[in-house]
Scaffold this motif. Structure first.
Motif, short mmCIF file in Angstrom:
data_model
loop_
_atom_site.label_atom_id
_atom_site.label_comp_id
_atom_site.label_asym_id
_atom_site.label_seq_id
_atom_site.Cartn_x
_atom_site.Cartn_y
_atom_site.Cartn_z
N TYR A 258 115.18 -18.49 2.94
CA TYR A 258 116.00 -17.42 3.52
C TYR A 258 115.34 -16.05 3.44
CZ TYR A 258 119.83 -20.75 3.91
OH TYR A 258 120.61 -21.82 4.26
N ARG A 259 114.58 -15.80 2.38
CA ARG A 259 113.92 -14.49 2.28
C ARG A 259 112.92 -14.31 3.41
NH1 ARG A 259 109.30 -12.60 0.64
NH2 ARG A 259 108.60 -14.63 -0.14
N MET A 260 112.11 -15.34 3.65
CA MET A 260 111.14 -15.26 4.73
C MET A 260 111.83 -15.25 6.10
SD MET A 260 108.10 -17.80 3.37
CE MET A 260 107.11 -17.46 4.83
N ALA A 261 112.97 -15.94 6.18
CA ALA A 261 113.72 -15.93 7.43
C ALA A 261 114.22 -14.53 7.73
CB ALA A 261 114.90 -16.90 7.35
N THR A 262 114.69 -13.83 6.70
CA THR A 262 115.16 -12.45 6.89
C THR A 262 114.03 -11.56 7.35
OG1 THR A 262 116.81 -12.79 5.15
CG2 THR A 262 116.34 -10.51 5.79
N GLU A 263 112.84 -11.75 6.79
CA GLU A 263 111.69 -10.95 7.20
C GLU A 263 111.36 -11.22 8.68
OE1 GLU A 263 108.49 -11.81 4.57
OE2 GLU A 263 109.46 -10.95 2.80
N ALA A 264 111.46 -12.48 9.09
CA ALA A 264 111.19 -12.82 10.50
C ALA A 264 112.22 -12.17 11.41
CB ALA A 264 111.18 -14.33 10.68
N PHE A 265 113.48 -12.19 11.01
CA PHE A 265 114.52 -11.53 11.80
C PHE A 265 114.25 -10.02 11.89
CE2 PHE A 265 117.75 -15.07 11.00
CZ PHE A 265 117.74 -15.48 12.33
N ASN A 266 113.77 -9.44 10.81
CA ASN A 266 113.44 -8.01 10.83
C ASN A 266 112.36 -7.72 11.87
OD1 ASN A 266 115.13 -6.71 8.95
ND2 ASN A 266 113.90 -7.43 7.22
N ARG A 267 111.39 -8.63 12.01
CA ARG A 267 110.33 -8.44 13.00
C ARG A 267 110.88 -8.59 14.42
NH1 ARG A 267 105.13 -9.27 10.96
NH2 ARG A 267 104.44 -8.56 13.02
N ALA A 268 111.97 -9.33 14.55
CA ALA A 268 112.55 -9.58 15.88
C ALA A 268 113.40 -8.42 16.37
CB ALA A 268 113.38 -10.85 15.87
N GLY A 269 113.95 -7.64 15.45
CA GLY A 269 114.85 -6.56 15.87
C GLY A 269 115.11 -5.59 14.72
N SER A 270 116.30 -5.02 14.71
CA SER A 270 116.64 -4.05 13.68
C SER A 270 117.03 -4.76 12.39
CB SER A 270 117.81 -3.18 14.14
OG SER A 270 119.00 -3.95 14.22
N GLU A 271 117.04 -4.00 11.29
CA GLU A 271 117.42 -4.58 10.00
C GLU A 271 118.88 -4.99 10.00
OE1 GLU A 271 117.29 -3.56 5.21
OE2 GLU A 271 116.56 -2.09 6.67
#
Length: 322
Positions: A258-271
């Motif tokens: 989940y931590r790495m998934a959150t980082e990937a989501f951050n790269r996709a858009g806003s926090e």
């Protein structure tokens, strides 16, 4: 073959000006979209604008250019120029005038058909490609374009038929392999889909979009480790749009990362979007406490904009009480 050589050079202009999304989404039902799109590749500009007549077409204003045109070739060349400038409507008019003079001019038929595809007018597009195929049954690009039209209509069987015909003529068309993989994925025929994605990659090793599509295929069949590797490679190859990061994030969450998934989501858009999305995946996994925390952070980061997070937070709290 003369006029059709121009088709290969004009395709990139059409694709750069108006990309056509052809793939199904990675995870249906999620609040974000992880759709993959095909990359038709970088092709050269159309035509040779070096002679005096061509310079006149470029430097004269639109009205006066129209007054000087006498042939279908000149109208088509002007259409290429307008397409290069991003003026799709005027380019379409130019190609139409070329076809009025030469109704079965192959290169103008192809370009007009591709613009019809961009507009979603698949029947009209097929009519143009059919003209080419009747005149030249071995025209691989026309068969591929016909397959694209059927793929947009969700007629996967017909799409496969025409993509296969294109590859029978020229098995080195990596984009056709990619599109054929998409059609097979839609039928959940993952073996043939993988074969064609890998064939595309063997021809075009730097095609990040194909790795993304391969990752979607692996995800749909439940091979999450391979999906993760494919999405990671897609990013390494330069495919860094939001869709591939979303795809990677969903896959990582399924793997419990989940931590790495959150980082990937951050790269996709806003926090804020990332927190809302990871919260939703926590919720789907039954991790209601973590979901609530993520939704609260999303609201904190974007209290006015992120109304969706409020609804998700309510759902997470209700799930926790149950």
């Amino acid at each position: 073959t003369g006029p059709l050589l121009r088709i290969e050079r004009i395709t990139a202009m059409i694709e750069r000006t108006a990309r056509i999304a052809l793939l199904s989404c990675l995870a249906a039902g999620l609040i974000f979209s992880g759709c993959a799109t095909n990359n038709v590749g970088a092709l050269a500009k159309s035509g040779n604008y070096g002679n005096r007549s061509d310079r006149r077409l470029i430097t004269t204003d639109g009205r006066k250019v129209e007054e000087t045109l006498n042939t279908a070739e000149e109208y088509e060349r002007l259409g290429d120029i307008n397409l290069q400038r991003g003026d799709i409507t005027t380019a379409f008019v130019n190609y139409s005038k070329a076809l009025q003079m030469e109704p079965e001019r192959p290169s103008a038929c192809y370009k007009t058909g591709r613009l019809f595809l961009y507009k979603g007018m698949t029947k009209e597009a097929r009519n143009e490609f059919e003209k080419i195929i009747k005149k030249d049954p071995k025209n691989a690009l026309a068969h591929e374009a016909m397959g694209r039209a059927y793929l947009l209509d969700n007629d996967n069987e017909k799409a496969i038929e025409y993509f296969t015909k294109a590859l029978d003529v020229n098995e080195r068309l990596w984009e056709t392999h990619n599109l054929l993989g998409i059609a097979y994925d839609r039928q959940r025929k993952f073996g043939p889909a993988t074969e064609h994605y890998q064939a595309a990659i063997s021809i075009k090793p730097d095609a990040g979009a194909v790795y993304n599509n391969l990752g979607v295929s692996y995800y749909m069949r439940g091979e999450l480790g391979k999906a993760k590797d494919a999405f990671t490679t897609a990013i390494e190859k330069g495919e860094e749009g939001s869709r591939v990061y979303n795809n990677l994030a969903v896959t990582l969450s399924k793997l419990g990362e989940y931590r790495m998934a959150t980082e990937a989501f951050n790269r996709a858009g806003s926090e804020a979007t990332a927190q809302n999305n990871i919260g939703y995946l926590y919720l789907l996994a039954g991790k209601n406490k973590e979901a609530a925390q993520a939704f609260e952070k999303a609201i904190e980061l974007s209290p006015v904009f992120y109304g969706k997070a409020h609804d998700n937070l309510k759902a997470a709290k209700e799930a926790s009480q149950e």
